[in-house]
Design an enzyme around this catalytic site. Structure first.
Site, PDB file in Angstrom:
ATOM      1  N   SER A 118       0.788  -1.232   0.000  1.00 36.80           N
ATOM      2  CA  SER A 118       0.000   0.000   0.000  1.00 36.80           C
ATOM      3  C   SER A 118       0.817   1.278   0.000  1.00 36.80           C
ATOM      4  O   SER A 118       0.234   2.362  -0.126  1.00 36.80           O
ATOM      5  CB  SER A 118      -0.959  -0.008   1.189  1.00 36.80           C
ATOM      6  OG  SER A 118      -2.022  -0.919   0.946  1.00 36.80           O
ATOM      7  N   LYS A 168      -0.040   3.337  -2.856  1.00 36.82           N
ATOM      8  CA  LYS A 168      -1.130   4.310  -2.844  1.00 36.82           C
ATOM      9  C   LYS A 168      -0.619   5.753  -2.877  1.00 36.82           C
ATOM     10  O   LYS A 168      -1.304   6.643  -3.377  1.00 36.82           O
ATOM     11  CB  LYS A 168      -2.018   4.084  -1.618  1.00 36.82           C
ATOM     12  CG  LYS A 168      -2.832   2.787  -1.652  1.00 36.82           C
ATOM     13  CD  LYS A 168      -3.609   2.597  -0.368  1.00 36.82           C
ATOM     14  CE  LYS A 168      -4.617   1.449  -0.457  1.00 36.82           C
ATOM     15  NZ  LYS A 168      -3.994   0.130  -0.582  1.00 36.82           N
ATOM     16  N   TYR A 194     -10.657   2.282   5.466  1.00 38.12           N
ATOM     17  CA  TYR A 194      -9.483   2.008   4.630  1.00 38.12           C
ATOM     18  C   TYR A 194      -9.819   0.933   3.612  1.00 38.12           C
ATOM     19  O   TYR A 194     -10.375  -0.113   3.970  1.00 38.12           O
ATOM     20  CB  TYR A 194      -8.318   1.573   5.509  1.00 38.12           C
ATOM     21  CG  TYR A 194      -7.010   1.458   4.798  1.00 38.12           C
ATOM     22  CD1 TYR A 194      -6.305   2.592   4.418  1.00 38.12           C
ATOM     23  CD2 TYR A 194      -6.464   0.218   4.503  1.00 38.12           C
ATOM     24  CE1 TYR A 194      -5.092   2.494   3.762  1.00 38.12           C
ATOM     25  CE2 TYR A 194      -5.249   0.100   3.855  1.00 38.12           C
ATOM     26  CZ  TYR A 194      -4.557   1.242   3.485  1.00 38.12           C
ATOM     27  OH  TYR A 194      -3.355   1.133   2.834  1.00 38.12           O
ATOM     28  N   GLU A 239      -0.406   9.650   5.400  1.00 40.31           N
ATOM     29  CA  GLU A 239      -1.091   9.958   6.653  1.00 40.31           C
ATOM     30  C   GLU A 239      -0.128  10.786   7.490  1.00 40.31           C
ATOM     31  O   GLU A 239       1.068  10.498   7.524  1.00 40.31           O
ATOM     32  CB  GLU A 239      -1.483   8.659   7.370  1.00 40.31           C
ATOM     33  CG  GLU A 239      -2.511   7.865   6.571  1.00 40.31           C
ATOM     34  CD  GLU A 239      -2.416   6.363   6.791  1.00 40.31           C
ATOM     35  OE1 GLU A 239      -1.741   5.945   7.756  1.00 40.31           O
ATOM     36  OE2 GLU A 239      -2.998   5.618   5.988  1.00 40.31           O
ATOM     37  N   LYS A 296       3.507   5.919   5.870  1.00 40.57           N
ATOM     38  CA  LYS A 296       2.633   4.969   5.182  1.00 40.57           C
ATOM     39  C   LYS A 296       3.216   3.580   5.332  1.00 40.57           C
ATOM     40  O   LYS A 296       4.409   3.368   5.115  1.00 40.57           O
ATOM     41  CB  LYS A 296       2.482   5.314   3.699  1.00 40.57           C
ATOM     42  CG  LYS A 296       1.448   4.444   2.992  1.00 40.57           C
ATOM     43  CD  LYS A 296       0.033   4.802   3.437  1.00 40.57           C
ATOM     44  CE  LYS A 296      -1.026   3.851   2.900  1.00 40.57           C
ATOM     45  NZ  LYS A 296      -1.044   2.573   3.644  1.00 40.57           N
ATOM     46  N   SER A 345       1.878  -3.686   2.681  1.00 40.12           N
ATOM     47  CA  SER A 345       2.119  -5.123   2.805  1.00 40.12           C
ATOM     48  C   SER A 345       1.520  -5.870   1.627  1.00 40.12           C
ATOM     49  O   SER A 345       0.485  -5.474   1.078  1.00 40.12           O
ATOM     50  CB  SER A 345       1.485  -5.681   4.088  1.00 40.12           C
ATOM     51  OG  SER A 345       1.976  -5.044   5.237  1.00 40.12           O
TER      52      SER A 345
END
Length: 388
Positions: free
Chosen positions: A90, A93, A176, A298, A341, A344
């Site tokens: 991720s 992202k 999420y 984040e 961030k 996995s």
């Protein structure tokens, strides 16, 4: 350079230690000191989780340091290096979000647009009332963490979206979700008039100067692609799925990912449209507890306790819905903030964190999916050893 005190590494309670403020001092740590610091932090984690190989990349005041441990594949015994390719899950992202930010910065995309205006096949569905921004911030109304197995392919995902019904009003809750962020990336690429893979590999990655980052590892680089290992220590690599490239498909090295972190720390060195794109990903769109949601990234007020950072990267944060507290207008990057961030796949675990005001960032890549908390603690230990 910045000095540190390795003796502080484990002298504080894990849940009370605060990230130390990094202040440049006259003394320059030797490479042996850096190595001792990182080795002390990662060795117990590797042993406890039976991690075959792990790579740490650290940037401090523009200086890169690389620390590599173990092997990329047990069958070959090839050692990990800063050029070994890992799946980053991720963390992908954040790349997807940067592509969307670039589309907005170049006038091709309006994040406030409704999803169905960009993909007419969604007209007459819940996506008439869900914005691109809500998809990019996991606030579409309860899209799940993963696609259901029966919809997890490119030819079935449209049918899934067309029948999906939200649990919450759009924007009201954070859930999420790969289907949420994946659709966000898919729509961003549509706005650029290209398939996602093409837009990422031919537009964004070259603009970022990343030459060792891939959605599909080319044959010439295959020997550098680490073998991942699952919870039973069986070899595994990421499987194809609906919107996999957009949500979790990136493969990269510690060296290339650190270059990406340095772009976050020093965006002024990039082209103006890319500077705007990165600023959009760093904006705060809403708060959930101590975490402020950016695009992909984040963020947290800095300095931050380990307990708060662990809470923000917890299983509960990933698996449960949380009410949102929107910031209107979006809040630009504050003076003191930490971005992070996790990522996995079944066989790999990644973590990235950086503090722009302190000119420091860290990349941790492993060919094992081990707990997020362990990754956060490694970064916390290393950052915490840098003293003022």
């Amino acid at each position: 350079m910045c000095s540190f005190k390795p003796s502080k590494l484990f002298s504080y309670s894990a849940f009370t230690l605060i990230f130390s403020s990094v202040v440049c001092q006259a003394a320059t740590p030797t490479e042996a000191q850096w190595q001792a610091l990182v080795t002390q932090a990662v060795t117990p984690v590797m042993q406890h989780n039976n991690i075959a190989g792990l790579s740490v990349a650290l940037t401090v005041n523009g200086q890169a340091h690389y620390f590599n441990y173990g092997i990329a594949a047990r069958d070959s015994g090839q050692k990990v290096s800063e050029n070994t390719l890992f799946e980053v899950g991720s963390v992908s992202k954040t790349f997807t979000a940067t592509l969307a930010g670039y589309a907005q910065a170049t006038g091709k995309l309006d994040l406030s647009s409704k999803a169905s205006t960009l993909w007419p096949a969604l007209k007459g569905t819940a996506f008439d009332n869900i914005s691109v921004l809500q998809l990019g911030t996991y606030s579409a109304g309860g899209l799940p963490l993963q696609f259901p197995a029966e919809a997890d392919s490119a030819d079935k995902m449209l049918g899934y979206y067309q029948q999906w019904q939200p649990q919450y009003p759009a924007g009201s809750h954070r859930q999420y979700s790969n289907p949420s962020l994946g659709l966000f990336g898919y729509l961003a690429a549509k706005s650029l008039g290209q398939p996602f893979d093409q837009a990422m590999t031919q537009i964004l990655l070259p603009k970022l100067g990343l030459q060792h980052t891939f959605l599909s590892v080319p044959p010439a680089q295959s020997k550098l692609y680490a073998q991942g290992y699952d919870s039973a220590d069986q070899p595994v690599r990421v499987s194809p799925g609906a919107l996999d490239a957009e949500a979790y498909g990136m493969k990269t090295s510690a060296a290339d990912l650190l270059r990406y972190v340095e772009a976050q720390l020093k965006p002024a060195s990039l082209a103006p449209d890319l500077q705007k794109a990165i600023a959009l990903t760093h904006n705060g769109y809403y708060r959930v507890g101590d975490m402020t949601q950016g695009l992909g990234w984040e963020r947290y007020a800095y300095p931050i306790s380990l307990e708060k950072l662990l809470n923000g990267n917890s299983t509960a944060m990933a698996m449960q819905a949380h009410k949102t507290d929107w910031l209107t207008p979006p809040q630009p990057e504050p003076a003191n903030v930490l971005f992070n961030k996790t990522g996995s796949t079944r066989g790999f675990g990644a973590y990235v964190a950086f503090v722009p005001s302190q000119k420091i960032g860290i990349v941790i890549l492993a060919n094992k999916n081990y707990p997020n908390a362990e990754r956060v603690k490694i970064a916390h230990t290393i950052f915490g050893a840098l003293v003022d």
